[in-house]
Every structure is written in structure tokens, then in C-alpha cells.
Design a protein around this motif. Structure first.
Motif, PDB file in Angstrom:
ATOM      1  N   MET A  66       0.826  -1.206   0.000  1.00 41.12           N
ATOM      2  CA  MET A  66       0.000   0.000   0.000  1.00 41.12           C
ATOM      3  C   MET A  66       0.861   1.259   0.000  1.00 41.12           C
ATOM      4  O   MET A  66       0.545   2.245  -0.688  1.00 41.12           O
ATOM      5  N   PHE A  67       1.966   1.238   0.725  1.00 42.25           N
ATOM      6  CA  PHE A  67       2.893   2.376   0.682  1.00 42.25           C
ATOM      7  C   PHE A  67       3.490   2.531  -0.708  1.00 42.25           C
ATOM      8  O   PHE A  67       3.691   3.661  -1.181  1.00 42.25           O
ATOM      9  N   ALA A  68       3.791   1.412  -1.371  1.00 41.40           N
ATOM     10  CA  ALA A  68       4.325   1.472  -2.732  1.00 41.40           C
ATOM     11  C   ALA A  68       3.316   2.112  -3.684  1.00 41.40           C
ATOM     12  O   ALA A  68       3.670   2.976  -4.504  1.00 41.40           O
ATOM     13  N   VAL A  69       2.049   1.694  -3.574  1.00 46.60           N
ATOM     14  CA  VAL A  69       1.002   2.282  -4.425  1.00 46.60           C
ATOM     15  C   VAL A  69       0.835   3.767  -4.111  1.00 46.60           C
ATOM     16  O   VAL A  69       0.606   4.587  -5.006  1.00 46.60           O
ATOM     17  N   ASN A  70       0.971   4.133  -2.850  1.00 46.64           N
ATOM     18  CA  ASN A  70       0.864   5.537  -2.457  1.00 46.64           C
ATOM     19  C   ASN A  70       1.984   6.368  -3.090  1.00 46.64           C
ATOM     20  O   ASN A  70       1.762   7.510  -3.523  1.00 46.64           O
ATOM     21  N   HIS A  71       3.194   5.810  -3.136  1.00 51.29           N
ATOM     22  CA  HIS A  71       4.297   6.522  -3.789  1.00 51.29           C
ATOM     23  C   HIS A  71       4.052   6.652  -5.290  1.00 51.29           C
ATOM     24  O   HIS A  71       4.386   7.682  -5.886  1.00 51.29           O
ATOM     25  N   MET A  72       3.475   5.624  -5.899  1.00 52.67           N
ATOM     26  CA  MET A  72       3.111   5.727  -7.318  1.00 52.67           C
ATOM     27  C   MET A  72       2.092   6.842  -7.514  1.00 52.67           C
ATOM     28  O   MET A  72       2.155   7.610  -8.482  1.00 52.67           O
ATOM     29  N   ARG A  73       1.133   6.908  -6.595  1.00 56.85           N
ATOM     30  CA  ARG A  73       0.082   7.939  -6.664  1.00 56.85           C
ATOM     31  C   ARG A  73       0.671   9.336  -6.658  1.00 56.85           C
ATOM     32  O   ARG A  73       0.177  10.245  -7.336  1.00 56.85           O
ATOM     33  N   LYS A  74       1.749   9.509  -5.900  1.00 62.08           N
ATOM     34  CA  LYS A  74       2.385  10.824  -5.776  1.00 62.08           C
ATOM     35  C   LYS A  74       3.551  11.017  -6.733  1.00 62.08           C
ATOM     36  O   LYS A  74       4.241  12.035  -6.655  1.00 62.08           O
ATOM     37  N   ASP A  75       3.754  10.036  -7.624  1.00 60.43           N
ATOM     38  CA  ASP A  75       4.895  10.086  -8.558  1.00 60.43           C
ATOM     39  C   ASP A  75       6.222  10.219  -7.817  1.00 60.43           C
ATOM     40  O   ASP A  75       7.113  10.959  -8.238  1.00 60.43           O
ATOM     41  N   GLU A  76       6.344   9.474  -6.710  1.00 58.92           N
ATOM     42  CA  GLU A  76       7.566   9.513  -5.911  1.00 58.92           C
ATOM     43  C   GLU A  76       8.380   8.232  -6.119  1.00 58.92           C
ATOM     44  O   GLU A  76       7.827   7.163  -6.352  1.00 58.92           O
ATOM     45  N   GLU A  77       9.691   8.368  -6.029  1.00 58.32           N
ATOM     46  CA  GLU A  77      10.565   7.216  -6.106  1.00 58.32           C
ATOM     47  C   GLU A  77      10.529   6.452  -4.778  1.00 58.32           C
ATOM     48  O   GLU A  77      10.368   7.054  -3.713  1.00 58.32           O
ATOM     49  N   TYR A  78      10.691   5.152  -4.865  1.00 50.65           N
ATOM     50  CA  TYR A  78      10.715   4.329  -3.663  1.00 50.65           C
ATOM     51  C   TYR A  78      11.496   3.060  -3.959  1.00 50.65           C
ATOM     52  O   TYR A  78      11.747   2.713  -5.120  1.00 50.65           O
ATOM     53  N   THR A  79      11.879   2.363  -2.908  1.00 52.30           N
ATOM     54  CA  THR A  79      12.512   1.058  -3.036  1.00 52.30           C
ATOM     55  C   THR A  79      11.741   0.055  -2.193  1.00 52.30           C
ATOM     56  O   THR A  79      10.940   0.446  -1.326  1.00 52.30           O
ATOM     57  N   VAL A  80      11.985  -1.219  -2.445  1.00 55.74           N
ATOM     58  CA  VAL A  80      11.333  -2.255  -1.652  1.00 55.74           C
ATOM     59  C   VAL A  80      11.698  -2.096  -0.181  1.00 55.74           C
ATOM     60  O   VAL A  80      10.850  -2.204   0.712  1.00 55.74           O
TER      61      VAL A  80
END
Length: 297
Positions: free
Chosen positions: A103-117
Motif C-alpha cells: 500500500m505504501f508502494a502504491v501511495n508513492h506511485m500515486r504521488k509520482d515519488e521514487e521508492y525502493t522495496v
């Protein structure tokens, strides 16, 4: 794709976006599930082997091929029950962390933010205790809501059977279906407590979930039904097709668990998409962001 997550969507659009995200980010999302559930499934396989379950199906002598297949599923033991209990308990503890990380990963996608596993797993662990407490509370509420109607159905069925066996059974079935449907709708209203807890919008999050699902109960309930049917069909197809060949073996458990990882990713992404859709509708997040962008220009 990411910008679509933050805008209100129709029934079909939510399904489409769920499968688009699951396909595009599959390697990352399945890795999250593997990190948390993989060791549990390995432990389950080791415990099954230690209890005497064969890795490959052993053909019994005598009887037809089909009878031997069915016979392999009749073999149960206390060790097998203990294995299921241990793996189930561990899954209840660690599966929510995997779900929160996705869910945090999808949230970062929603905000166009970079993230890692690693970064989303770290975020998920920060919400471990609130998630655990809320899950326990929700589980107790669900058990209570299920147990009380079952007592009513049982006594009504018994009393009706005294007067007329057919009428008693029919009445018990109708009551059971009615209670099950009503319980499904009620739990749908409360089901987004988990997203509320994950994103710090309220703990245990039941009132927040009730607010989010206002006016969207039937659509949300329908989406849950669709996701449940998809997951059930995949699981049954795996168990039936491979079960005919492998019987009650460790290898069958591994294949079924691999399918569970796959369906868990789909369901969790779908849950996240539904949560952000409801949030956008009730909180007008997309409008707030447009206003924020206007003031910064």
C-alpha cells in the motif's frame, strides 16, 4: 498510470488499474510478499516433510488411479494440523506488514515519488503495533458478529425442524444467507480500517472506514465479490489440476502457496486502489492538489 490512482474511478476502471499496476510493478510487489511469506512457506514445507508427508506424491498399490488420487487427500495427522496452525499464526502476524508495504508502494506511485522495496518495508514496520491491535479488534468483532447469528440460525432451525423438518431446514438456510449477506455489507463498511491505520488517518480506523464507504457501499461490495471470485478460481484451478497429479504432497503445498503469493498481490493492489478511490471521492484529494498546484504557480 500513476495520476489515475488519485482520481475517482468507475467499477471497471478500478479493476483495470489494479491489473495494470500488478503487471507493471509485479517484480517489486511479489518480492515484498516473498520476503514476508516466503520463509513461512519454507517452514511449512520443512514441517510437512518432518511429519512424513512425501515431497512428491506416492502412488498406492491397489485400487484405481482415481481412487488412489482421492485416497492421498484423506491422510491427516496431528502434525499436519500443527503445521497449519503455526504457518497460519505466522501469516496473521507478517502478512499485514507485506500488505502495508504494498500500500505504501502504491501511495508513492500515486504521488509520482521514487521508492525502493526496502523503504516501503521500513514504512510498514513503523505501523506494526497499530496494525496488530486493529487487526485483533476487527477479528474479534467479526467473530462476534458471525457467532451470534449462527446461534440464532441453529435454534430457529431446531425449533422449525420440530414442527416440520423441511420448513426448519429451509428457514435456517434463508436466515443464514440473509445474515451472511448483511454481515458482508457491514464488514465492507468497516473493511478500510486497515488503510486508515496504515496511513495514520485513525486507529483502529472503523469510523474512518465508515466515512470513506459512505455512498459507495454497493460498488465496493461488488468489487470485493469480483476479487474474491478471481482469487477463488485461481486457487481452485491450481489445487484441482496439480492435485490430480501430485496428491497430498509437499510439492502441491509449494505450488498452492506460490499461487497465494500471486493472488495476494492482486488483492492488496486492488484494496489500495479502492482505498485511494474512496479517499479521493470523500476528501476531494484531487481537487486539493489542483488548488495546491495553482497556488504554487
Amino acid at each position: 498510470m500513476e495520476s489515475k490512482i488519485d482520481s475517482p474511478k468507475g467499477f471497471g476502471q478500478i479493476l483495470d488499474l489494479t491489473f495494470i499496476i500488478s503487471k507493471k510493478k509485479f517484480s517489486e510487489l511479489i518480492l515484498i510478499m516473498l520476503i514476508f511469506l516466503g520463509p513461512i512457506y519454507v517452514l511449512q514445507a520443512v514441517m510437512e516433510l518432518a511429519s512424513g508427508v512425501s515431497f512428491f506424491r506416492e502412488m498406492e498399490t491397489g485400487g484405481t488411479w482415481f481412487e488412489n488420487i482421492l485416497g492421498s487427500f484423506d491422510e491427516t495427522s496431528t502434525d499436519a494440523d500443527a503445521t497449519l496452525a503455526v504457518s497460519g499464526l505466522l501469516s496473521l502476524l507478517f502478512a499485514p506488514i507485506a500488505g502495508a508495504a504494498i500500500m505504501f508502494a502504491v501511495n508513492h506511485m500515486r504521488k509520482d515519488e521514487e521508492y525502493t522495496v526496502g523503504s516501503v518495508i521500513k514504512e510498514a514496520f513503523s505501523r506494526f503495533w497499530p496494525m496488530l491491535g486493529s487487526n485483533i479488534l476487527f477479528g474479534l468483532i467479526t467473530a462476534g458478529l458471525f457467532f451470534i447469528p449462527m446461534i440464532i440460525v441453529f435454534f430457529v432451525g431446531i425449533m422449525g425442524a420440530v414442527m416440520s423438518p423441511f420448513a426448519g431446514i429451509a428457514l435456517a438456510v434463508v436466515l443464514f444467507l440473509g445474515f451472511a449477506f448483511g454481515l458482508g455489507l457491514l464488514l465492507t463498511r468497516w473493511s478500510f480500517y486497515f488503510g486508515s491505520v496504515v496511513f495514520k488517518e485513525g486507529t483502529p480506523g472503523l469510523s474512518r472506514s465508515w466515512e470513506l464507504t459512505k455512498g459507495r457501499l454497493w460498488a465496493t461490495f461488488g468489487l470485493y465479490v469480483i476479487f474474491t471470485l478471481i482469487i477463488t478460481c485461481i486457487s481452485m484451478a491450481l489445487e484441482f489440476s496439480f492435485g490430480l497429479i501430485l496428491g497430498n504432497s509437499v510439492l502441491l503445498s509449494i505450488i498452492v502457496n506460490a499461487g497465494t503469493l500471486f493472488t495476494s498481490v492482486i488483492f492488496t493492489v486492488g484494496y489500495a486502489v479502492m482505498y485511494f478511490d474512496l479517499k479521493a471521492r470523500q476528501d476531494a484529494d484531487d481537487l486539493k492538489e489542483m488548488i495546491g498546484d495553482y497556488h504554487t504557480t
